[in-house]
Design a protein around this motif. Structure first.
Motif, PDB file in Angstrom:
ATOM      1  N   THR A 143      -0.099  -1.127   1.923  1.00  0.00           N
ATOM      2  CA  THR A 143      -1.280  -0.181   1.672  1.00  0.00           C
ATOM      3  C   THR A 143      -2.224  -1.202   1.247  1.00  0.00           C
ATOM      4  O   THR A 143      -2.377  -1.721   0.090  1.00  0.00           O
ATOM      5  CB  THR A 143      -0.917   0.887   0.637  1.00  0.00           C
ATOM      6  OG1 THR A 143       0.144   1.809   1.185  1.00  0.00           O
ATOM      7  CG2 THR A 143      -1.875   1.727   0.324  1.00  0.00           C
ATOM      8  N   ASP A 196      -5.692   4.112  -0.341  1.00  0.00           N
ATOM      9  CA  ASP A 196      -5.372   5.508  -0.417  1.00  0.00           C
ATOM     10  C   ASP A 196      -6.304   6.558  -0.955  1.00  0.00           C
ATOM     11  O   ASP A 196      -5.982   6.528  -2.127  1.00  0.00           O
ATOM     12  CB  ASP A 196      -3.978   5.544  -0.764  1.00  0.00           C
ATOM     13  CG  ASP A 196      -3.005   6.844  -0.329  1.00  0.00           C
ATOM     14  OD1 ASP A 196      -3.385   7.545   0.340  1.00  0.00           O
ATOM     15  OD2 ASP A 196      -1.869   6.694  -0.591  1.00  0.00           O
ATOM     16  N   GLU A 226      -3.855   0.845   5.638  1.00  0.00           N
ATOM     17  CA  GLU A 226      -2.893  -0.110   5.558  1.00  0.00           C
ATOM     18  C   GLU A 226      -3.261  -1.514   6.588  1.00  0.00           C
ATOM     19  O   GLU A 226      -4.133  -1.406   7.279  1.00  0.00           O
ATOM     20  CB  GLU A 226      -1.503   0.158   6.254  1.00  0.00           C
ATOM     21  CG  GLU A 226      -0.871   1.346   5.854  1.00  0.00           C
ATOM     22  CD  GLU A 226       0.164   2.074   6.617  1.00  0.00           C
ATOM     23  OE1 GLU A 226       1.346   1.767   5.871  1.00  0.00           O
ATOM     24  OE2 GLU A 226       0.222   2.322   7.664  1.00  0.00           O
ATOM     25  N   ASN A 244      -5.636   8.176  -4.169  1.00  0.00           N
ATOM     26  CA  ASN A 244      -4.759   9.311  -4.279  1.00  0.00           C
ATOM     27  C   ASN A 244      -3.829   9.194  -5.605  1.00  0.00           C
ATOM     28  O   ASN A 244      -3.423   8.238  -6.160  1.00  0.00           O
ATOM     29  CB  ASN A 244      -3.609   9.185  -3.113  1.00  0.00           C
ATOM     30  CG  ASN A 244      -2.829  10.045  -2.470  1.00  0.00           C
ATOM     31  OD1 ASN A 244      -2.958  11.328  -3.377  1.00  0.00           O
ATOM     32  ND2 ASN A 244      -1.932  10.033  -1.693  1.00  0.00           N
ATOM     33  N   ARG A 246      -6.578  13.220   3.397  1.00  0.00           N
ATOM     34  CA  ARG A 246      -5.969  11.971   2.865  1.00  0.00           C
ATOM     35  C   ARG A 246      -6.158  10.768   4.107  1.00  0.00           C
ATOM     36  O   ARG A 246      -6.372  11.020   5.176  1.00  0.00           O
ATOM     37  CB  ARG A 246      -4.550  11.885   2.792  1.00  0.00           C
ATOM     38  CG  ARG A 246      -3.956  10.587   2.331  1.00  0.00           C
ATOM     39  CD  ARG A 246      -2.647  10.704   2.115  1.00  0.00           C
ATOM     40  NE  ARG A 246      -1.808   9.377   1.686  1.00  0.00           N
ATOM     41  CZ  ARG A 246      -0.806   8.964   1.941  1.00  0.00           C
ATOM     42  NH1 ARG A 246       0.154   9.797   2.651  1.00  0.00           N
ATOM     43  NH2 ARG A 246      -0.238   7.985   1.230  1.00  0.00           N
ATOM     44  N   HIS A 259      -5.546   7.041   4.456  1.00  0.00           N
ATOM     45  CA  HIS A 259      -4.538   6.021   4.076  1.00  0.00           C
ATOM     46  C   HIS A 259      -4.664   4.799   4.961  1.00  0.00           C
ATOM     47  O   HIS A 259      -4.505   4.967   6.191  1.00  0.00           O
ATOM     48  CB  HIS A 259      -2.842   6.488   4.233  1.00  0.00           C
ATOM     49  CG  HIS A 259      -2.001   5.667   3.636  1.00  0.00           C
ATOM     50  ND1 HIS A 259      -0.760   5.546   4.343  1.00  0.00           N
ATOM     51  CD2 HIS A 259      -1.843   4.652   2.692  1.00  0.00           C
ATOM     52  CE1 HIS A 259       0.202   4.433   3.354  1.00  0.00           C
ATOM     53  NE2 HIS A 259      -0.883   3.963   2.565  1.00  0.00           N
TER      54      HIS A 259
END
Length: 179
Positions: free
Chosen positions: A161, A164, A150, A47, A146, A148
């Motif tokens: 994170t 990403d 974690e 990202n 996206r 993402h």
């Protein structure tokens, strides 16, 4: 007369033949389509960058009952996942198998326009260093997705994170030439 008897017999046979109705698709309906925004052929970037790190092919299979991912990084070995919706539990499940031994089982659901899947990943941070992994897949306004990721090493008390990614529709040669 013989011809009319044959035609009458043929018509009678057609009328008595049961009409074959195809069975309904077992995995049809809005719940089975919640993760369809991820289907496609993608170029994957961290990202905020334009550095291509992987290709990913996501396809719906088996009568709409599963979504399969084929993760193909530019460096290193790949992996993939098989995703399915369970109507009994109303939960989504993902089994990830990569280039390391073992598999990871994720579970979750569709909420707020996002797919959220969580699972315990053994040894993800090294031998005997497990982490709870939460992945949030979010469709973006530009058509990208996206992902993402974690991780939590304290059973979900705190999250950091771990990756990403932005999945952008893969550009074919003809679509690049048209630009």
């Amino acid at each position: 007369n013989r011809m009319s008897n044959l035609i009458a017999a043929f018509v009678l046979a057609l009328q008595s033949t049961p009409t074959t109705i195809p069975p309904p698709i077992a995995c049809a309906g809005s719940n089975f389509s919640q993760f369809d925004f991820w289907i496609g052929e993608w170029d994957v970037y961290p990202n905020g960058t334009n550095t291509l790190i992987a290709h990913s092919k996501i396809e719906k299979l088996y009568g709409g009952c599963a979504i399969r991912e084929n993760w193909m990084p530019l460096k290193g070995l790949g992996g993939g996942s098989l995703n399915s919706y369970d109507p009994e539990t109303e939960r989504w499940h993902q089994t990830w198998v990569g280039s390391a031994p073992g598999r990871v089982e994720f579970e979750g659901g569709y909420t707020g326009g996002n797919m959220v899947l969580t699972g315990m990943w053994a040894n993800v941070n090294g031998p005997n260093q497990d982490a709870l992994i939460r992945m949030i897949y979010s469709p973006q306004t530009d058509g990208s997705v996206r992902q993402h990721g974690e991780q939590s090493i304290d059973h979900g008390l705190t999250w950091t994170t771990s990756f990403d990614f932005i999945y952008r529709k893969r550009q074919t040669l003809s679509s690049k030439q048209a630009q």
